[in-house]
Write an enzyme that holds these catalytic residues in place. Structure first.
Site, PDB file in Angstrom:
ATOM      1  N   LYS A 196      57.081  11.884  50.419  1.00 18.11           N
ATOM      2  CA  LYS A 196      58.467  12.372  50.490  1.00 18.11           C
ATOM      3  C   LYS A 196      58.773  12.876  51.902  1.00 18.11           C
ATOM      4  O   LYS A 196      57.855  13.126  52.696  1.00 18.11           O
ATOM      5  CB  LYS A 196      58.656  13.503  49.478  1.00 18.11           C
ATOM      6  N   MET A 256      67.097  25.352  72.670  1.00 25.09           N
ATOM      7  CA  MET A 256      67.361  24.145  71.890  1.00 25.09           C
ATOM      8  C   MET A 256      66.576  22.950  72.430  1.00 25.09           C
ATOM      9  O   MET A 256      66.091  22.118  71.665  1.00 25.09           O
ATOM     10  CB  MET A 256      68.863  23.818  71.906  1.00 25.09           C
ATOM     11  N   TYR A 310      66.435  32.793  77.643  1.00 25.49           N
ATOM     12  CA  TYR A 310      67.506  33.617  77.076  1.00 25.49           C
ATOM     13  C   TYR A 310      67.012  34.985  76.633  1.00 25.49           C
ATOM     14  O   TYR A 310      65.989  35.108  75.964  1.00 25.49           O
ATOM     15  CB  TYR A 310      68.127  32.913  75.872  1.00 25.49           C
ATOM     16  N   ARG A 366      60.955  25.536  37.945  1.00 21.97           N
ATOM     17  CA  ARG A 366      61.894  24.672  38.692  1.00 21.97           C
ATOM     18  C   ARG A 366      62.260  23.523  37.758  1.00 21.97           C
ATOM     19  O   ARG A 366      62.858  23.741  36.720  1.00 21.97           O
ATOM     20  CB  ARG A 366      61.240  24.158  39.994  1.00 21.97           C
TER      21      ARG A 366
HETATM   22  C1  LIG Z   1      55.321  17.745  47.412  1.00 23.89           C
HETATM   23  C2  LIG Z   1      54.748  17.630  46.058  1.00 23.89           C
HETATM   24  C3  LIG Z   1      53.390  17.320  45.875  1.00 23.89           C
HETATM   25  C4  LIG Z   1      52.395  17.253  47.007  1.00 23.89           C
HETATM   26  O1  LIG Z   1      52.036  18.552  47.400  1.00 23.89           O
HETATM   27  P1  LIG Z   1      50.978  18.782  48.581  1.00 23.89           P
HETATM   28  O2  LIG Z   1      50.744  20.236  48.569  1.00 23.89           O
HETATM   29  O3  LIG Z   1      51.634  18.313  49.835  1.00 23.89           O
HETATM   30  O4  LIG Z   1      49.774  17.977  48.258  1.00 23.89           O
HETATM   31  C5  LIG Z   1      52.953  17.088  44.586  1.00 23.89           C
HETATM   32  N1  LIG Z   1      53.791  17.175  43.532  1.00 23.89           N
HETATM   33  C6  LIG Z   1      55.086  17.502  43.677  1.00 23.89           C
HETATM   34  C7  LIG Z   1      55.957  17.593  42.485  1.00 23.89           C
HETATM   35  C8  LIG Z   1      55.609  17.745  44.938  1.00 23.89           C
HETATM   36  O5  LIG Z   1      56.901  18.061  45.071  1.00 23.89           O
END
Ligand SMILES: *Cc1c(COP(=O)(O)O)cnc(C)c1O
Length: 373
Positions: free
Chosen positions: A32, A314, A266, A136
């Site tokens: 992802k 930036m 800054y 969640r």
């Molecule tokens: C991102 C995610 C993972 C992977 O988690 P890692 O800690 O990066 O291995 C697994 N399952 C779900 C549902 C996730 O959102």
């Protein structure tokens, strides 16, 4: 003058290390968020070469990009908006994480449309998600019982095949994680009593494959570890047999000798304590350096580490190299493999009060990507 180097060889090695560690469980590689900022297509191809069994993404756009990159392994996507194109997913054989009955009904309706439009044998492959204590996504309590009943009905009607049951941990404590695994067992029992016989169960990610090796079940969903990073801030990747694949580097574009007492960047949050040499590197918060790390981070130059000083802007940062040699054109590494002498993504995370996941996923679009290995 800015580059993100991704070592695909390191990714392949990490895949093999993790796969061997969890065997005989299958390894779903989580790619992802553009493969955690490493670049979806090249990284997924390297992972496929190294033998991952499946890929996990969040949404169907990511799944589509995997298919366009030539990935043929099973792909699971698990967050779906109201505009999710389930017709495409069903036709493309993309597996769907489903944690609510209304989503399941939309998936089943998509199957009916695909059947009448193009493929009379179309079926949706789903993985039902139980909320075992993360709070969640996923179905909780009575909703879980209703979801599995509904899935069993769709399965009997031939529209849906329940391939997996899954959950995700909160990592609140080892005891809380174990309680979630126990709750998962309860959810699995309810699903079986409803007539489901899923092929695989999965709950563990990068942290839990190490913290709870006895709970890997039939498959694990691992992201971070495959990029060579550790889910435990206090444990270096090398301790886990992993090698970071990402290196963020910038060219030194200006060097100057300055007197003591010069305010830098800054707000003058840094004032040179003595005469010194400053090197300017054109990477800033637009490129993913967390501004919150100002005054606490380091970079490496010519094999040595130096402080990144003053407010991170930036577009640029300043490195104080003291009396050492530095020249325009030198390459500064902001984060990379600590075993090679570079600051780590974890150090940047510590400096910014965050986790290494956030550091690697935020490198900005104007940093050129380069793939090696
Ligand atoms: C991102 C995610 C993972 C992977 O988690 P890692 O800690 O990066 O291995 C697994 N399952 C779900 C549902 C996730 O959102």
């Amino acid at each position: 003058m800015r580059e993100l180097v991704v070592d695909l060889g390191a990714i392949r090695e990490n895949v093999r290390t993790v796969a061997a560690g969890v065997a005989p469980a299958r390894l779903m590689a989580v790619v992802k968020a553009d493969a955690y900022g490493h670049g979806l297509a090249p990284v997924a191809r390297a992972m496929a070469e190294a033998g991952v069994d499946a890929f996990g993404v969040v949404d169907l756009d990511e799944a589509r990009r995997l298919r366009e990159a030539g990935i043929e392994q099973p792909v699971l996507a698990w967050i779906h908006g109201s505009d999710a194109d389930f017709d495409w997913a069903v036709a493309a054989g993309v597996e769907l994480g489903v944690g609510a009955a209304d989503v399941l009904d939309r998936v089943a309706a998509a199957v009916e449309r695909v059947r009448s439009a193009s493929d009379a044998a179309a079926v949706a492959v789903v993985h039902l998600k139980a909320d075992t204590g993360l709070g969640r996504g996923g179905a909780l309590g009575a909703d879980w019982a209703a979801l599995v009943e509904r899935a069993a009905a769709h399965e009997r009607a031939g529209r849906v095949r329940v391939e997996g049951l899954w959950t995700h941990l909160a990592n609140a404590s080892p005891e809380a994680d174990e309680a979630q695994f126990a709750a998962f067992d309860g959810a699995i029992a309810i699903a079986r009593a409803a007539g489901l016989a899923p092929g695989v169960e999965h709950a563990s990610s990068s942290g839990s494959i190490v913290a709870h090796p006895g709970q890997v079940r039939g498959m694990v969903r691992v992201g971070l570890a495959l990029y060579g990073l550790s889910a435990f801030p206090e444990r270096a990747p090398a301790e886990l047999g992993l090698r970071p694949a990402m290196e963020l580097a910038g060219e030194v574009v200006a060097v100057k000798r300055v007197p003591a007492g010069l305010g830098v960047s800054y707000g003058h949050r840094y004032v040179t304590p003595r005469e010194t040499t400053l090197a300017l590197v054109p990477l800033g918060y637009a490129d993913g350096l967390p501004r919150a790390a100002s005054g606490r981070a380091a970079a490496s130059l010519r094999g040595r580490r130096y402080p990144v000083v003053g407010t991170i802007a930036m577009d640029q940062v300043v490195i104080d190299v003291g009396d050492d040699e530095v020249a325009v054109g030198d390459r500064a590494v902001l984060w990379g493999d600590p075993e090679a002498g570079h600051p780590s993504a974890q150090e940047w995370a510590d400096a910014a009060g965050t986790i290494c996941y956030e550091i690697v996923t935020r490198v900005g679009p104007r940093v050129r990507r380069r793939y090696v290995g």
